[in-house]
Design an enzyme around this catalytic site. Structure first.
Site, PDB file in Angstrom:
ATOM      1  N   GLY A  11      47.399  26.329  27.931  1.00  0.00           N
ATOM      2  CA  GLY A  11      46.709  26.946  26.789  1.00  0.00           C
ATOM      3  C   GLY A  11      47.624  27.921  26.072  1.00  0.00           C
ATOM      4  O   GLY A  11      48.293  28.733  26.713  1.00  0.00           O
ATOM      5  N   ARG A  72      48.827  19.953  27.897  1.00  0.00           N
ATOM      6  CA  ARG A  72      48.628  19.893  29.355  1.00  0.00           C
ATOM      7  C   ARG A  72      49.003  18.457  29.716  1.00  0.00           C
ATOM      8  O   ARG A  72      48.296  17.526  29.355  1.00  0.00           O
ATOM      9  CB  ARG A  72      47.178  20.190  29.713  1.00  0.00           C
ATOM     10  CG  ARG A  72      46.692  21.569  29.240  1.00  0.00           C
ATOM     11  CD  ARG A  72      45.351  21.902  29.855  1.00  0.00           C
ATOM     12  NE  ARG A  72      44.587  22.882  29.106  1.00  0.00           N
ATOM     13  CZ  ARG A  72      44.695  24.206  29.258  1.00  0.00           C
ATOM     14  NH1 ARG A  72      45.557  24.705  30.095  1.00  0.00           N
ATOM     15  NH2 ARG A  72      43.932  25.026  28.551  1.00  0.00           N
ATOM     16  N   ASP A 103      49.379  29.404  35.438  1.00  0.00           N
ATOM     17  CA  ASP A 103      49.627  28.891  36.794  1.00  0.00           C
ATOM     18  C   ASP A 103      49.891  27.380  36.845  1.00  0.00           C
ATOM     19  O   ASP A 103      50.691  26.922  37.660  1.00  0.00           O
ATOM     20  CB  ASP A 103      48.525  29.317  37.777  1.00  0.00           C
ATOM     21  CG  ASP A 103      47.136  28.935  37.316  1.00  0.00           C
ATOM     22  OD1 ASP A 103      47.008  28.381  36.203  1.00  0.00           O
ATOM     23  OD2 ASP A 103      46.186  29.185  38.068  1.00  0.00           O
ATOM     24  N   THR A 126      49.296  33.476  29.110  1.00  0.00           N
ATOM     25  CA  THR A 126      47.899  33.005  29.142  1.00  0.00           C
ATOM     26  C   THR A 126      46.987  34.165  28.784  1.00  0.00           C
ATOM     27  O   THR A 126      47.267  35.308  29.145  1.00  0.00           O
ATOM     28  CB  THR A 126      47.498  32.451  30.533  1.00  0.00           C
ATOM     29  OG1 THR A 126      46.067  32.333  30.591  1.00  0.00           O
ATOM     30  CG2 THR A 126      47.926  33.351  31.678  1.00  0.00           C
ATOM     31  N   ASP A 128      44.210  34.616  30.059  1.00  0.00           N
ATOM     32  CA  ASP A 128      43.298  34.877  31.183  1.00  0.00           C
ATOM     33  C   ASP A 128      43.670  36.083  32.061  1.00  0.00           C
ATOM     34  O   ASP A 128      42.835  36.583  32.807  1.00  0.00           O
ATOM     35  CB  ASP A 128      43.192  33.635  32.077  1.00  0.00           C
ATOM     36  CG  ASP A 128      42.640  32.431  31.334  1.00  0.00           C
ATOM     37  OD1 ASP A 128      41.969  32.630  30.300  1.00  0.00           O
ATOM     38  OD2 ASP A 128      42.887  31.285  31.770  1.00  0.00           O
ATOM     39  N   ASP A 130      45.321  36.049  34.754  1.00  0.00           N
ATOM     40  CA  ASP A 130      44.995  35.662  36.128  1.00  0.00           C
ATOM     41  C   ASP A 130      46.241  35.338  36.956  1.00  0.00           C
ATOM     42  O   ASP A 130      46.156  34.630  37.951  1.00  0.00           O
ATOM     43  CB  ASP A 130      44.051  34.435  36.109  1.00  0.00           C
ATOM     44  CG  ASP A 130      44.659  33.248  35.370  1.00  0.00           C
ATOM     45  OD1 ASP A 130      45.696  33.422  34.707  1.00  0.00           O
ATOM     46  OD2 ASP A 130      44.088  32.148  35.451  1.00  0.00           O
ATOM     47  N   ARG A 172      38.668  31.360  32.303  1.00  0.00           N
ATOM     48  CA  ARG A 172      38.657  30.330  33.362  1.00  0.00           C
ATOM     49  C   ARG A 172      38.014  30.891  34.624  1.00  0.00           C
ATOM     50  O   ARG A 172      36.851  31.260  34.562  1.00  0.00           O
ATOM     51  CB  ARG A 172      40.080  29.826  33.638  1.00  0.00           C
ATOM     52  CG  ARG A 172      40.097  28.414  34.193  1.00  0.00           C
ATOM     53  CD  ARG A 172      41.506  27.947  34.411  1.00  0.00           C
ATOM     54  NE  ARG A 172      42.175  27.583  33.192  1.00  0.00           N
ATOM     55  CZ  ARG A 172      42.123  26.364  32.649  1.00  0.00           C
ATOM     56  NH1 ARG A 172      41.454  25.419  33.224  1.00  0.00           N
ATOM     57  NH2 ARG A 172      42.772  26.106  31.542  1.00  0.00           N
TER      58      ARG A 172
HETATM   59  O1  F6P Z   1      43.665  29.276  30.197  1.00  0.00           O
HETATM   60  C1  F6P Z   1      43.347  29.674  28.901  1.00  0.00           C
HETATM   61  C2  F6P Z   1      42.002  29.120  28.487  1.00  0.00           C
HETATM   62  O2  F6P Z   1      41.729  29.546  27.166  1.00  0.00           O
HETATM   63  C3  F6P Z   1      40.829  29.470  29.408  1.00  0.00           C
HETATM   64  O3  F6P Z   1      40.361  30.770  29.196  1.00  0.00           O
HETATM   65  C4  F6P Z   1      39.857  28.382  29.078  1.00  0.00           C
HETATM   66  O4  F6P Z   1      39.013  28.132  30.180  1.00  0.00           O
HETATM   67  C5  F6P Z   1      40.741  27.197  28.814  1.00  0.00           C
HETATM   68  O5  F6P Z   1      42.026  27.707  28.505  1.00  0.00           O
HETATM   69  C6  F6P Z   1      40.278  26.300  27.695  1.00  0.00           C
HETATM   70  O6  F6P Z   1      41.148  25.230  27.628  1.00  0.00           O
HETATM   71  P1  F6P Z   1      41.179  24.164  26.447  1.00  0.00           P
HETATM   72  O7  F6P Z   1      41.775  24.845  25.250  1.00  0.00           O
HETATM   73  O8  F6P Z   1      42.036  23.074  26.955  1.00  0.00           O
HETATM   74  O9  F6P Z   1      39.763  23.783  26.204  1.00  0.00           O
END
Ligand code: F6P
Length: 324
Positions: A11, A72, A103, A126, A128, A130, A172
Site C-alpha cells: 500500500g 502487491r 511487512d 505504510t 499503519d 505496525d 489493517r
Molecule cells: O496497509 C495499508 C492499508 O491501507 C491498510 O490500512 C488497509 O487495510 C489496506 O492497506 C488496504 O489495502 P488496499 O489498498 O489493497 O485495499
C-alpha cells in the site's frame, strides 16, 4: 557497491516520494548509479528498471502516492517469479536494493536476499505504523491528520443532530491510527484489535454518557475483532430500541492513504532513505532503517516481520480517561 535500485511496494503511503528522493540523491552523492523499479516486485520481474538522475526526483517531495507506483505481487511469491526478478536485476548489474514498504515488502525482501544474496535495506513505508523497529512509519502521521480532519467535521454534524457516529479508520491489524485519532479527535470510545471491547461494553459506555453528552463518536479500527463499523453500529443500535437516538456510520477508507505528506512524514522518509543507502554502503543488509528515540536503528527484517509493536498503554488510558 556501484549500482543500487529503489522500489516501493504494498500500500502506498504519503512520504514515500520523499524517501525515494532521498535514496536517489544520497546514492548519487556517494557516486553510485541509482535505478528505480516501477510497480514494486512485479516491476522487478517485468524489467521496469530505469536509471535515475538527481532531477528525476525533483518536485516530488510534497506529493502523496509514489512516483514509482506500487503493487502487491502474487508472482513474486513464487520461486520462478523471484528468479525472473533476479535475472532482470542482473542485466543492469544491480548490487544493492532499497525496499520501501511494510511487512509484506520486507517478507519478500528477506526471502529474496536469502535466495539470491543481493544486499537489501528497507524503509518503513505504510500508514499503519505496525512495523517493529521504528517508532513511526512513513505515512502514518499524514494518515492520522487526514482522519482527524474528517473526525472534526463529523463532530460538527454529530453535535448539531445529537447523533452517535461510528467512524471506521484503516490500520489493517493495528489500532495505531484509531487510537491516535481517537485521542486527537476526542472520541468517546475507541475500538482496536489490541484490546477487547465487546458490544456490551460499547452499549454500557454510550448509555453511561447519556447524562453528560448528547452526541458521541466511536472510532473503530478496521481490524477490530467485533467486525466493521457498520456491523457494530447496527448491533449497538438494536440495544437502544425505543430511545430517540440516531446512529450513523462513516468509513473513511482510502482518503487516509492520499494527500500531501506532513513535515514529519517528509522528514522521516528523507532520514530513512538516506540511512538505507548509507547502510548499504557500510555493509548493512537484510534489515530495515527505522528511527527509534530519534536515532537511526537498523533492525533485521526477521524481527520487523515477526515481532509485534504493541499500542502504548498510556495512550489507551489517556483516551479512556479523557472521554468522560
Ligand atoms: O496497509 C495499508 C492499508 O491501507 C491498510 O490500512 C488497509 O487495510 C489496506 O492497506 C488496504 O489495502 P488496499 O489498498 O489493497 O485495499
Amino acid at each position: 557497491m556501484k549500482k543500487i535500485a529503489v522500489f516501493t511496494s504494498g500500500g502506498d503511503s504519503p512520504g514515500m516520494n520523499a524517501c525515494v528522493r532521498a535514496v536517489v540523491r544520497t546514492g548519487i552523492y556517494h557516486q553510485l548509479d541509482v535505478y528505480s523499479i516501477k510497480y514494486g516486485y512485479d516491476g522487478m520481474i517485468n524489467g521496469h528498471i530505469k536509471k535515475m538522475q538527481s532531477q528525476s526526483v525533483s518536485n516530488i517531495l510534497q506529493r502523496g502516492g509514489t512516483i514509482l507506483k506500487s503493487a502487491r505481487s502474487e508472482e513474486f511469491r513464487t520461486k520462478e517469479g523471484r528468479k525472473k526478478a533476479f535475472e532482470e536485476l542482473s542485466k543492469h548489474g544491480i548490487e544493492g536494493l532499497v525496499a520501501i514498504g511494510g511487512d509484506g515488502t520486507f517478507t519478500g525482501a528477506k526471502i529474496f536476499y536469502e535466495e539470491f544474496g543481493i544486499p537489501t535495506v528497507g524503509c518503513p513505508g505504510t500508514i499503519d505504523n505496525d512495523i517493529y523497529g521504528t517508532d513511526y512509519t512513513i505515512g502514518f502521521d499524514t494518515a492520522v491528520n487526514t482522519a482527524l480532519e474528517a473526525i472534526d467535521k463529523i463532530r460538527d454534524t454529530a453535535a448539531a443532530h445529537d447523533r452517535i457516529f461510528f467512524v471506521e479508520v484503516m490500520g489493517r491489524d493495528s489500532g495505531y491510527i484509531a487510537i491516535e485519532c481517537g485521542i486527537g479527535g476526542g472520541a468517546e470510545l475507541v475500538m482496536v484489535p489490541e484490546t477487547t471491547t465487546t458490544i456490551h461494553d460499547v452499549v454500557k459506555s454510550l448509555k453511561g454518557l447519556r447524562k453528560s453528552k448528547t452526541s458521541s463518536i466511536v472510532v473503530v479500527a478496521e481490524g477490530d475483532e467485533e467486525g466493521g463499523a457498520a456491523d457494530i453500529m447496527e448491533r449497538v443500535k438494536s440495544e437502544f430500541k425505543g430511545e430517540d437516538k440516531e446512529f450513523k456510520v462513516t468509513t473513511l477508507g482510502h482518503i487516509q492513504r492520499g494527500g500531501s505528506p506532513t513535515a514529519k512524514d517528509r522528514i522521516l522518509g528523507s532520514r530513512s532513505g538516506m540511512a538505507a543507502v548509507e547502510g548499504l554502503i557500510n555493509g548493512q543488509s537484510n534489515c530495515m532503517a527505522g528511527i527509534i528515540n530519534d536515532q537511526v536503528v537498523y533492525t533485521p527484517f526477521e524481527e520487523c516481520i515477526t515481532k509485534s509493536k504493541p499500542l502504548k498503554e498510556e495512550y489507551l488510558r489517556l483516551q479512556e480517561l479523557l472521554s468522560i
